[in-house]
Structures are given as structure tokens and as C-alpha cells.
Design an enzyme around this catalytic site. Structure first.
Site, PDB file in Angstrom:
ATOM      1  N   LYS A  27      72.721  57.248  33.572  1.00 24.21           N
ATOM      2  CA  LYS A  27      72.183  56.328  34.585  1.00 24.21           C
ATOM      3  C   LYS A  27      71.451  55.160  33.937  1.00 24.21           C
ATOM      4  O   LYS A  27      71.423  54.057  34.482  1.00 24.21           O
ATOM      5  CB  LYS A  27      71.269  57.091  35.553  1.00 24.21           C
ATOM      6  CG  LYS A  27      72.017  58.145  36.384  1.00 24.21           C
ATOM      7  CD  LYS A  27      73.093  57.508  37.241  1.00 24.21           C
ATOM      8  CE  LYS A  27      73.807  58.488  38.140  1.00 24.21           C
ATOM      9  NZ  LYS A  27      74.856  57.861  38.961  1.00 24.21           N
ATOM     10  N   TYR A  60      72.389  63.247  32.294  1.00 22.31           N
ATOM     11  CA  TYR A  60      72.420  62.453  33.538  1.00 22.31           C
ATOM     12  C   TYR A  60      71.553  61.192  33.397  1.00 22.31           C
ATOM     13  O   TYR A  60      71.984  60.092  33.751  1.00 22.31           O
ATOM     14  CB  TYR A  60      71.921  63.342  34.680  1.00 22.31           C
ATOM     15  CG  TYR A  60      71.969  62.717  36.056  1.00 22.31           C
ATOM     16  CD1 TYR A  60      73.160  62.639  36.776  1.00 22.31           C
ATOM     17  CD2 TYR A  60      70.811  62.225  36.657  1.00 22.31           C
ATOM     18  CE1 TYR A  60      73.198  62.077  38.039  1.00 22.31           C
ATOM     19  CE2 TYR A  60      70.837  61.665  37.915  1.00 22.31           C
ATOM     20  CZ  TYR A  60      72.027  61.597  38.614  1.00 22.31           C
ATOM     21  OH  TYR A  60      72.058  61.044  39.871  1.00 22.31           O
ATOM     22  N   ASN A 119      80.008  54.530  42.847  1.00 17.08           N
ATOM     23  CA  ASN A 119      79.125  55.584  43.380  1.00 17.08           C
ATOM     24  C   ASN A 119      79.420  56.967  42.807  1.00 17.08           C
ATOM     25  O   ASN A 119      78.515  57.802  42.735  1.00 17.08           O
ATOM     26  CB  ASN A 119      79.280  55.611  44.911  1.00 17.08           C
ATOM     27  CG  ASN A 119      78.690  56.862  45.519  1.00 17.08           C
ATOM     28  OD1 ASN A 119      77.474  56.969  45.707  1.00 17.08           O
ATOM     29  ND2 ASN A 119      79.547  57.850  45.810  1.00 17.08           N
ATOM     30  N   GLY A 165      84.183  57.760  44.945  1.00 10.87           N
ATOM     31  CA  GLY A 165      83.539  59.044  45.276  1.00 10.87           C
ATOM     32  C   GLY A 165      82.921  59.042  46.661  1.00 10.87           C
ATOM     33  O   GLY A 165      81.785  59.490  46.838  1.00 10.87           O
ATOM     34  N   ALA A 166      83.697  58.577  47.650  1.00 14.42           N
ATOM     35  CA  ALA A 166      83.091  58.319  48.966  1.00 14.42           C
ATOM     36  C   ALA A 166      83.536  59.282  50.069  1.00 14.42           C
ATOM     37  O   ALA A 166      83.339  58.998  51.242  1.00 14.42           O
ATOM     38  CB  ALA A 166      83.357  56.878  49.386  1.00 14.42           C
ATOM     39  N   SER A 213      69.897  55.671  39.026  1.00 17.14           N
ATOM     40  CA  SER A 213      68.962  56.671  39.552  1.00 17.14           C
ATOM     41  C   SER A 213      67.579  56.359  38.986  1.00 17.14           C
ATOM     42  O   SER A 213      67.471  55.781  37.894  1.00 17.14           O
ATOM     43  CB  SER A 213      69.387  58.067  39.098  1.00 17.14           C
ATOM     44  OG  SER A 213      68.336  58.989  39.302  1.00 17.14           O
ATOM     45  N   ASN A 216      90.646  60.135  39.910  1.00 18.82           N
ATOM     46  CA  ASN A 216      89.532  60.576  39.066  1.00 18.82           C
ATOM     47  C   ASN A 216      88.961  59.335  38.389  1.00 18.82           C
ATOM     48  O   ASN A 216      89.591  58.763  37.497  1.00 18.82           O
ATOM     49  CB  ASN A 216      90.045  61.590  38.033  1.00 18.82           C
ATOM     50  CG  ASN A 216      88.907  62.128  37.179  1.00 18.82           C
ATOM     51  OD1 ASN A 216      87.810  61.569  37.163  1.00 18.82           O
ATOM     52  ND2 ASN A 216      89.171  63.208  36.470  1.00 18.82           N
ATOM     53  N   ALA A 251      70.681  59.637  30.674  1.00 18.32           N
ATOM     54  CA  ALA A 251      71.316  58.700  29.733  1.00 18.32           C
ATOM     55  C   ALA A 251      72.457  57.950  30.418  1.00 18.32           C
ATOM     56  O   ALA A 251      72.610  56.733  30.237  1.00 18.32           O
ATOM     57  CB  ALA A 251      71.828  59.456  28.510  1.00 18.32           C
ATOM     58  N   ARG A 285      82.179  62.100  50.674  1.00 14.47           N
ATOM     59  CA  ARG A 285      80.971  62.732  51.235  1.00 14.47           C
ATOM     60  C   ARG A 285      79.722  62.125  50.603  1.00 14.47           C
ATOM     61  O   ARG A 285      79.814  61.245  49.738  1.00 14.47           O
ATOM     62  CB  ARG A 285      81.006  64.249  51.018  1.00 14.47           C
ATOM     63  CG  ARG A 285      81.054  64.659  49.569  1.00 14.47           C
ATOM     64  CD  ARG A 285      81.281  66.157  49.450  1.00 14.47           C
ATOM     65  NE  ARG A 285      81.533  66.548  48.090  1.00 14.47           N
ATOM     66  CZ  ARG A 285      80.590  66.834  47.195  1.00 14.47           C
ATOM     67  NH1 ARG A 285      79.313  66.774  47.541  1.00 14.47           N
ATOM     68  NH2 ARG A 285      80.900  67.192  45.967  1.00 14.47           N
TER      69      ARG A 285
HETATM   70  P1  NAP Z   1      77.512  64.163  45.957  1.00 12.61           P
HETATM   71  O1  NAP Z   1      77.041  64.532  47.328  1.00 12.61           O
HETATM   72  O2  NAP Z   1      77.677  65.219  44.923  1.00 12.61           O
HETATM   73  O3  NAP Z   1      78.866  63.318  46.102  1.00 12.61           O
HETATM   74  C1  NAP Z   1      79.496  62.785  44.958  1.00 12.61           C
HETATM   75  C2  NAP Z   1      80.880  62.304  45.340  1.00 12.61           C
HETATM   76  O4  NAP Z   1      81.516  61.818  44.129  1.00 12.61           O
HETATM   77  C3  NAP Z   1      81.766  63.422  45.897  1.00 12.61           C
HETATM   78  O5  NAP Z   1      82.532  62.922  46.968  1.00 12.61           O
HETATM   79  C4  NAP Z   1      82.628  63.782  44.686  1.00 12.61           C
HETATM   80  O6  NAP Z   1      83.911  64.287  44.991  1.00 12.61           O
HETATM   81  C5  NAP Z   1      82.793  62.429  44.028  1.00 12.61           C
HETATM   82  N1  NAP Z   1      83.202  62.546  42.634  1.00 12.61           N
HETATM   83  C6  NAP Z   1      82.683  63.372  41.684  1.00 12.61           C
HETATM   84  N2  NAP Z   1      83.340  63.200  40.529  1.00 12.61           N
HETATM   85  C7  NAP Z   1      84.290  62.253  40.743  1.00 12.61           C
HETATM   86  C8  NAP Z   1      85.296  61.640  39.938  1.00 12.61           C
HETATM   87  N3  NAP Z   1      85.454  61.973  38.654  1.00 12.61           N
HETATM   88  N4  NAP Z   1      86.108  60.703  40.497  1.00 12.61           N
HETATM   89  C9  NAP Z   1      85.967  60.368  41.793  1.00 12.61           C
HETATM   90  N5  NAP Z   1      85.036  60.902  42.615  1.00 12.61           N
HETATM   91  C10 NAP Z   1      84.209  61.839  42.093  1.00 12.61           C
HETATM   92  O7  NAP Z   1      76.522  63.090  45.304  1.00 12.61           O
HETATM   93  P2  NAP Z   1      75.527  62.052  46.017  1.00 12.61           P
HETATM   94  O8  NAP Z   1      74.208  62.685  46.107  1.00 12.61           O
HETATM   95  O9  NAP Z   1      76.190  61.479  47.232  1.00 12.61           O
HETATM   96  O10 NAP Z   1      75.424  60.932  44.862  1.00 12.61           O
HETATM   97  C11 NAP Z   1      76.160  59.702  44.900  1.00 12.61           C
HETATM   98  C12 NAP Z   1      75.703  58.841  43.735  1.00 12.61           C
HETATM   99  O11 NAP Z   1      74.295  58.577  43.856  1.00 12.61           O
HETATM  100  C13 NAP Z   1      75.897  59.496  42.363  1.00 12.61           C
HETATM  101  O12 NAP Z   1      76.244  58.520  41.411  1.00 12.61           O
HETATM  102  C14 NAP Z   1      74.517  60.069  42.069  1.00 12.61           C
HETATM  103  O13 NAP Z   1      74.305  60.227  40.693  1.00 12.61           O
HETATM  104  C15 NAP Z   1      73.639  58.979  42.670  1.00 12.61           C
HETATM  105  N6  NAP Z   1      72.275  59.461  42.983  1.00 12.61           N
HETATM  106  C16 NAP Z   1      72.056  60.474  43.867  1.00 12.61           C
HETATM  107  C17 NAP Z   1      70.742  60.894  44.126  1.00 12.61           C
HETATM  108  C18 NAP Z   1      70.424  61.989  45.095  1.00 12.61           C
HETATM  109  O14 NAP Z   1      69.228  62.328  45.227  1.00 12.61           O
HETATM  110  N7  NAP Z   1      71.370  62.546  45.819  1.00 12.61           N
HETATM  111  C19 NAP Z   1      69.675  60.277  43.458  1.00 12.61           C
HETATM  112  C20 NAP Z   1      69.936  59.255  42.555  1.00 12.61           C
HETATM  113  C21 NAP Z   1      71.247  58.855  42.332  1.00 12.61           C
HETATM  114  P3  NAP Z   1      84.179  65.846  45.357  1.00 12.61           P
HETATM  115  O15 NAP Z   1      83.867  65.950  46.808  1.00 12.61           O
HETATM  116  O16 NAP Z   1      85.630  66.027  45.065  1.00 12.61           O
HETATM  117  O17 NAP Z   1      83.283  66.651  44.477  1.00 12.61           O
END
Ligand code: NAP
Length: 248
Positions: free
Chosen positions: A160, A156, A91, A13-14, A143, A64, A158, A16
């Protein structure tokens, strides 16, 4: 000599967000980078090009992470292309927030499958590769709400919390083979996932954070760099909170 010269990282999921920042950070420290994302869109290609511009081998794969068979194929392809996987960063993640009273079975299943089953899928597929190498670092994005819980995020939280149990179990199973497994628990990080929050919610989050601000994707990526590199060679089974000191 850079911290990750000669190593290969695989990040899910990298295209963005935090995943992209992790990919750029690891590539900047000399790692070759394989990454996945759902679709090969413009953002996907831009991330791939930015990584290649850093002078390392870099390739994106459409996958996926929630699908077991898909994951097996992608990891086979990555190993064929790169020869090894030293660092796995799980990620990929989503939110489908709702109070439990209104949460649908679909919202529950989707979040558990994308966030938690994906970690099983990729770790299981990469495990034989790391066992052959007799070295590896697995880093899972949990998280703070996986530790503390959060109203409106039962699914979410659960998923994490499940990641933390998985991470610690894998650390115990694979430690004797020099494979480490750690989790990162980010707090409030400024990405598209959190951009949807209102100013009021943002203000109340900031008041709860001792450092009085949200974190950046790069601040999470710095901790991934530590866990992926030999600087953390005696660290396994841990959860590192990257949350500005937020109470959990
Ligand atoms: P984000 O901006 O929504 O980016 C998530 C990425 O994962 C996107 O590139 C998305 O692809 C991809 N993705 C989603 N579903 C997927 C799947 N089934 N297979 C492959 N790729 C998939 O999220 P983020 O904020 O960078 O979060 C990254 C990680 O950190 C997540 O695990 C999130 O739960 C964790 N986290 C984030 C925060 C926060 O405050 N942001 C806090 C705690 C933990 P698309 O571009 O195609 O949608």
C-alpha cells in the site's frame, strides 16, 4: 445532468466489498461501468445485474489483476466494448497477515503481486487510452497502514506504501496530458476483509478512531466519486485519507 454522464469507469475487483460500492456509486451518477473480478460467480453476476438496473451500460470481466498479459487483453476488450476509459479505479486487493518472523515468501509475493503489480498492470494498459483522449482520472486504493505501517501486515503495508509512490510518480508523468492520479487511504472499513477480525480487535480499532466507528464502503465510494468527477479537476498526486480521523 449527473456528475459522471458520458464517462466510462473501469474498476478492478468490484464484484463485492468496496469495489462493488464504488461501481454502484459511479453508475448511480451516470457513468458506464466496466468491472473485473477473479471469477464469474453468483456475486459477480448479481453486481453486474445491479449496475445494469441503474440504466447505464455495465459489463463484468473475469480477470486476475495480478497478471500482466491478462490485464492487457481485458483492457483491449473494455475499449472495444465501451470505446473509452475516463476513470480507472485500482481496487483489487488481498491480505495475507502474519508477523514477519512467520511470514512466508509466498505470502509476501502474493500480496505484493495482487495489490501493487496489479496497479502497474492496469495503469500501464489504460495509459495509452487516456493519452489519446487527453483526459483521465486514475484512483488507487491504498490504506492508512501504507502510511503508518502495522504489526502483522509488513507485506500489505509495503504494497500500500508502494501504491502511494506509484500514484505520485504517475501524477507527475501524466499531469501535462490532463491525466490525474490520486490515492485513497481508507482506515477501518466494514467489509468481508475486516469481518474476520475479533470483537476485541474491532473494539480497540474503534477506540483509536475519533469518529468512534468503522467506515462504510459507500463512504469510500463517495470520495472515489469526487476524484473521478470534474469536481476534483485541480487535484492530482494526493492521498485522501478516509479513516474517521484515525491517527497515522
Ligand atoms: P474484499 O471485500 O476482500 O474485496 C476484494 C475484491 O477484490 C473481491 O471482489 C476479490 O475477488 C477481488 N480480488 C482479489 N484478488 C483479485 C485479483 N487478483 N484480481 C481481481 N480481483 C481480485 O476487500 P475490500 O475490503 O472491499 O477492499 C477493497 C480495497 O480496499 C483493497 O485494495 C483493500 O486493500 C483496500 N482497503 C480496504 C480496507 C478495509 O478496511 N476493508 C482498508 C483499507 C484499504 P473475489 O471475490 O474473487 O475474492
Amino acid at each position: 445532468m449527473k456528475l459522471l454522464d458520458g464517462k466510462t469507469a473501469l474498476i478492478t475487483g468490484a464484484a463485492r466489498g468496496i469495489g462493488e460500492a464504488i461501481a454502484l456509486k459511479l453508475a448511480g451518477e451516470g457513468a458506464n461501468v466496466a468491472f473485473t473480478d477473479l471469477a464469474m460467480d453468483d456475486q459477480f453476476r448479481a453486481t453486474e445485474a445491479a449496475l445494469q438496473a441503474l440504466g447505464v451500460k455495465a459489463k463484468g470481466y473475469a480477470s486476475n489483476a495480478a497478471l500482466f498479459a491478462d490485464t492487457q487483453k481485458v483492457v483491449e476488450q473494455v475499449v472495444a466494448d465501451f470505446g473509452r476509459v475516463d476513470i480507472l479505479v485500482n481496487n483489487a486487493g488481498i491480505t495475507r497477515d502474519s508477523l514477519l518472523m512467520r511470514m512466508t515468501e509466498e505470502q509476501w509475493d502474493m500480496v505484493i503481486t495482487v495489490n501493487l503489480k496489479s496497479v502497474f498492470n492496469f495503469t500501464k494498459a489504460v495509459q495509452p487510452v487516456m493519452l489519446r483522449q487527453r483526459v483521465g482520472s486514475i484512483i488507487n486504493l491504498s490504506s492508512v497502514v501504507g502510511v503508518s505501517g502495522n504489526a502483522g501486515q509488513a507485506n500489505y503495508s509495503a504494497s500500500k506504501a508502494g501504491i502511494i509512490g506509484f500514484t505520485k510518480s504517475v501524477a507527475k508523468e501524466l499531469g501535462s496530458r490532463n491525466i490525474r492520479s490520486n490515492a485513497i487511504a481508507p482506515g477501518f472499513i466494514e467489509t468481508e476483509m475486516t469481518a474476520v477480525l475479533s470483537d476485541d480487535v474491532r473494539k480497540s480499532w474503534n477506540e483509536k478512531i475519533p469518529l468512534r466507528r468503522g467506515g462504510t464502503p459507500e463512504e469510500v465510494a463517495n470520495v472515489v466519486l469526487f476524484l473521478g468527477s470534474d469536481l476534483s479537476s485541480y487535484v492530482t498526486g494526493q492521498v485522501l485519507h478516509v479513516c474517521g480521523g484515525m491517527n497515522t
